[in-house]
Scaffold this motif. Structure first.
Motif, PDB file in Angstrom:
ATOM      1  N   GLY A   1      -2.970 -10.056  -9.079  1.00  0.00           N
ATOM      2  CA  GLY A   1      -3.126 -10.603  -7.705  1.00  0.00           C
ATOM      3  C   GLY A   1      -4.094  -9.855  -7.016  1.00  0.00           C
ATOM      4  N   SER A   2      -4.223  -8.531  -7.095  1.00  0.00           N
ATOM      5  CA  SER A   2      -5.235  -7.896  -6.486  1.00  0.00           C
ATOM      6  C   SER A   2      -6.635  -8.461  -6.663  1.00  0.00           C
ATOM      7  CB  SER A   2      -5.134  -6.464  -6.847  1.00  0.00           C
ATOM      8  OG  SER A   2      -4.009  -5.939  -6.679  1.00  0.00           O
ATOM      9  N   GLN A   3      -6.930  -8.796  -8.184  1.00  0.00           N
ATOM     10  CA  GLN A   3      -8.089  -9.333  -8.590  1.00  0.00           C
ATOM     11  C   GLN A   3      -8.271 -10.722  -7.891  1.00  0.00           C
ATOM     12  OE1 GLN A   3     -10.507  -8.185 -10.224  1.00  0.00           O
ATOM     13  NE2 GLN A   3     -11.658 -10.030  -9.739  1.00  0.00           N
ATOM     14  N   LEU A   4      -7.315 -11.460  -7.640  1.00  0.00           N
ATOM     15  CA  LEU A   4      -7.431 -12.968  -6.943  1.00  0.00           C
ATOM     16  C   LEU A   4      -7.486 -12.607  -5.566  1.00  0.00           C
ATOM     17  CD1 LEU A   4      -4.478 -14.769  -8.615  1.00  0.00           C
ATOM     18  CD2 LEU A   4      -7.167 -15.362  -8.674  1.00  0.00           C
ATOM     19  N   PHE A   5      -7.034 -11.438  -4.780  1.00  0.00           N
ATOM     20  CA  PHE A   5      -7.253 -11.167  -3.479  1.00  0.00           C
ATOM     21  C   PHE A   5      -8.886 -10.945  -3.390  1.00  0.00           C
ATOM     22  CE2 PHE A   5      -7.724  -8.501   0.100  1.00  0.00           C
ATOM     23  CZ  PHE A   5      -7.556  -9.363   1.376  1.00  0.00           C
ATOM     24  N   GLU A   6      -9.326 -10.048  -4.198  1.00  0.00           N
ATOM     25  CA  GLU A   6     -10.627  -9.885  -4.472  1.00  0.00           C
ATOM     26  C   GLU A   6     -11.468 -11.142  -4.137  1.00  0.00           C
ATOM     27  OE1 GLU A   6     -13.008  -7.094  -4.167  1.00  0.00           O
ATOM     28  OE2 GLU A   6     -11.031  -5.882  -3.419  1.00  0.00           O
TER      29      GLU A   6
ATOM     30  N   SER B   1     -11.402 -24.462  -0.679  1.00  0.00           N
ATOM     31  CA  SER B   1     -11.679 -25.693  -1.593  1.00  0.00           C
ATOM     32  C   SER B   1     -11.590 -25.436  -3.232  1.00  0.00           C
ATOM     33  CB  SER B   1     -13.155 -26.315  -1.403  1.00  0.00           C
ATOM     34  OG  SER B   1     -13.959 -25.178  -1.360  1.00  0.00           O
ATOM     35  N   GLU B   2     -11.829 -23.966  -3.401  1.00  0.00           N
ATOM     36  CA  GLU B   2     -11.653 -23.642  -4.917  1.00  0.00           C
ATOM     37  C   GLU B   2     -10.238 -23.583  -5.245  1.00  0.00           C
ATOM     38  OE1 GLU B   2     -14.455 -20.576  -6.044  1.00  0.00           O
ATOM     39  OE2 GLU B   2     -15.667 -21.214  -4.420  1.00  0.00           O
ATOM     40  N   GLY B   3      -9.400 -23.354  -4.505  1.00  0.00           N
ATOM     41  CA  GLY B   3      -7.914 -23.117  -4.755  1.00  0.00           C
ATOM     42  C   GLY B   3      -7.845 -21.791  -5.236  1.00  0.00           C
ATOM     43  N   VAL B   4      -8.302 -20.916  -4.611  1.00  0.00           N
ATOM     44  CA  VAL B   4      -8.046 -19.508  -5.178  1.00  0.00           C
ATOM     45  C   VAL B   4      -6.772 -18.903  -4.670  1.00  0.00           C
ATOM     46  CG1 VAL B   4      -9.056 -17.106  -5.358  1.00  0.00           C
ATOM     47  CG2 VAL B   4     -10.298 -19.049  -5.580  1.00  0.00           C
ATOM     48  N   THR B   5      -6.659 -19.238  -3.189  1.00  0.00           N
ATOM     49  CA  THR B   5      -5.598 -18.945  -2.272  1.00  0.00           C
ATOM     50  C   THR B   5      -4.360 -19.420  -3.048  1.00  0.00           C
ATOM     51  OG1 THR B   5      -7.036 -18.879  -0.255  1.00  0.00           O
ATOM     52  CG2 THR B   5      -4.568 -18.660  -0.082  1.00  0.00           C
ATOM     53  N   ALA B   6      -4.241 -20.708  -3.615  1.00  0.00           N
ATOM     54  CA  ALA B   6      -3.246 -21.387  -4.037  1.00  0.00           C
ATOM     55  C   ALA B   6      -2.815 -20.509  -5.334  1.00  0.00           C
ATOM     56  CB  ALA B   6      -3.548 -22.851  -4.378  1.00  0.00           C
ATOM     57  N   LYS B   7      -3.882 -20.124  -6.271  1.00  0.00           N
ATOM     58  CA  LYS B   7      -3.472 -19.343  -7.447  1.00  0.00           C
ATOM     59  C   LYS B   7      -2.870 -18.047  -7.061  1.00  0.00           C
ATOM     60  CE  LYS B   7      -7.314 -20.339 -10.646  1.00  0.00           C
ATOM     61  NZ  LYS B   7      -8.657 -19.829 -10.887  1.00  0.00           N
ATOM     62  N   PHE B   8      -3.323 -17.277  -6.085  1.00  0.00           N
ATOM     63  CA  PHE B   8      -3.116 -16.218  -5.430  1.00  0.00           C
ATOM     64  C   PHE B   8      -1.482 -16.207  -4.957  1.00  0.00           C
ATOM     65  CE2 PHE B   8      -2.482 -13.456  -1.408  1.00  0.00           C
ATOM     66  CZ  PHE B   8      -2.675 -12.252  -1.820  1.00  0.00           C
TER      67      PHE B   8
ATOM     68  N   MET C   1       2.403 -14.794  -7.527  1.00  0.00           N
ATOM     69  CA  MET C   1       3.521 -13.822  -7.177  1.00  0.00           C
ATOM     70  C   MET C   1       4.690 -14.450  -7.925  1.00  0.00           C
ATOM     71  SD  MET C   1       5.683 -13.846  -3.556  1.00  0.00           S
ATOM     72  CE  MET C   1       4.645 -12.792  -2.403  1.00  0.00           C
ATOM     73  N   LEU C   2       4.696 -15.526  -8.176  1.00  0.00           N
ATOM     74  CA  LEU C   2       6.249 -16.066  -9.224  1.00  0.00           C
ATOM     75  C   LEU C   2       5.851 -15.451 -10.776  1.00  0.00           C
ATOM     76  CD1 LEU C   2       6.575 -19.754  -8.084  1.00  0.00           C
ATOM     77  CD2 LEU C   2       7.518 -17.556  -7.081  1.00  0.00           C
ATOM     78  N   ARG C   3       4.503 -15.630 -11.131  1.00  0.00           N
ATOM     79  CA  ARG C   3       3.933 -15.118 -12.397  1.00  0.00           C
ATOM     80  C   ARG C   3       4.490 -13.559 -12.433  1.00  0.00           C
ATOM     81  NH1 ARG C   3       1.206 -12.294 -15.006  1.00  0.00           N
ATOM     82  NH2 ARG C   3      -0.050 -11.847 -13.074  1.00  0.00           N
ATOM     83  N   HIS C   4       4.026 -12.827 -11.393  1.00  0.00           N
ATOM     84  CA  HIS C   4       4.283 -11.414 -11.490  1.00  0.00           C
ATOM     85  C   HIS C   4       6.059 -11.108 -11.721  1.00  0.00           C
ATOM     86  CE1 HIS C   4       4.275  -7.323 -10.213  1.00  0.00           C
ATOM     87  NE2 HIS C   4       4.443  -7.657  -8.687  1.00  0.00           N
ATOM     88  N   LEU C   5       6.746 -12.032 -10.718  1.00  0.00           N
ATOM     89  CA  LEU C   5       8.187 -11.947 -10.927  1.00  0.00           C
ATOM     90  C   LEU C   5       8.574 -12.075 -12.198  1.00  0.00           C
ATOM     91  CD1 LEU C   5       9.696 -12.882  -7.320  1.00  0.00           C
ATOM     92  CD2 LEU C   5       8.408 -10.869  -8.157  1.00  0.00           C
TER      93      LEU C   5
END
Ligand code: AVJ
Length: 307
Positions: free
Chosen positions: A29-34, A196-203, A207-211
């Motif tokens: 998640g931190s990587q995706l936020f970057e 448009s790249e869907g990074v925010t969607a992945k981010f 969260m669900l994967r993390h849980l």
């Protein structure tokens, strides 16, 4: 049961299911936020960096000599480094973060990059009062640094509580240097959270994967979709995960029924007006002394003094 587990189960037991945005930030998640901060649509980081670069000398002037800079958050950001690079007479730099690992790693890096600086990391949940370290040099004043518009994650009552914690930690003669996103054309805001790249969607979905990985949940990641809407009336982006079917999810021993179309609220991102924040600051015991904006007036950094 751990506090985190209790909190997760409680959030998912509300009529509006919710999971705190702090669960975004595992390693992935931190990587995706970057990655988000590097997106062309995500203007916040660029605008704040531009403000820091342009006006750091004015900030340093207001902070003065022999201050203690207390950062709410671990302080690995480029913004912090700009500030530290120009503040050559600090009594201490005190990054405060709940994650001991993260804090130690970034404090080590800070010590390497600024060998003259007295770095005193504090492991604490900064939303609650905590004890400050006693540096060798007694600080002339405490300046709280809270970049990144992270205040925007908190609902009004919690944001006020946090500002009051900051006022108390700042103490007499203390100050707050805070980065805040501003209200603007709703389309610009909408695009920043629907890239448009869907990074925010992945981010958001991460969260669900993390849980699943760390809290024994069994979310089906394919059965949820990212949604981010800007509520202009309330001045905030609402991030949600929308269930694509009727489904049951377990976390530990708890089971939750989630209906088709039902949402899990994952984040608010409040956008401020100068007037609105000035009032919040005032009500928390600060007065806004100086506001810097980027040329497009997208973002602000504000210096507030204790009233
Ligand atoms: C780190 C809270 C400032 O609200 O813009 C980015 C987090 N969420 N994209 C924000 C975030 C979705 C970000 N903050």
């Amino acid at each position: 049961m751990s506090n985190a587990m209790k909190e997760l189960i409680e959030g998912l037991s509300q009529p509006q299911k919710m999971i705190s945005p702090k669960y975004f930030y595992d390693e992935v998640g931190s990587q995706l936020f970057e990655e988000i901060t590097e997106l062309p649509e995500y203007y916040l980081t660029d605008a704040e960096l531009e403000i820091m670069r342009r006006y750091v000398d004015e900030m340093v002037e207001l902070i003065g000599k022999q201050a203690s800079l207390i950062e709410f958050g671990s302080g690995s950001s480029l913004k912090t480094r700009i500030l530290l690079g120009h503040l050559d007479e600090l009594a201490a730099y005190v990054p405060v973060d709940i994650s001991a690992d993260h804090l130690q790693a970034s404090a080590q890096q800070t010590r390497r990059d600024f060998p003259e600086l007295a770095v005193h990391p504090v492991v604490a949940d900064f939303t609650r009062p905590f004890d400050l370290p006693t540096p060798d040099i007694t600080p002339v004043k405490n300046v709280i640094y809270f970049p990144g518009s992270t205040l925007g994650n908190f609902e009004y009552a919690e944001a006020m509580e946090l500002l009051r914690v900051m006022r108390d930690e700042a103490g007499d003669g203390g100050a707050l240097l805070i980065g805040l996103d501003l209200q603007k054309d709703p389309d610009i805001i909408h695009r920043a959270y629907n890239d448009s790249e869907g990074v925010t969607a992945k981010f958001n979905l991460n969260m669900l994967r993390h849980l699943n990985t760390n809290y024994g949940a069994n979310f089906d990641l394919d059965a949820f979709e990212h949604r981010a809407e800007y509520d202009e009336e309330k001045g905030r982006v609402v991030l949600e995960l929308v269930s694509q079917k009727d489904q049951n999810v377990t976390i530990g021993d708890a089971e939750f029924a989630i209906a088709d179309g039902e949402t899990i609220l994952t984040e608010y991102s409040h956008k401020y007006t100068l007037k609105g924040f000035a009032r919040m600051a005032h009500d928390a015991g600060f007065e806004v002394e100086k506001v810097w904006k980027d040329p497009d007036k997208l973002f602000s950094v504000q210096y507030c003094v204790r009233a």
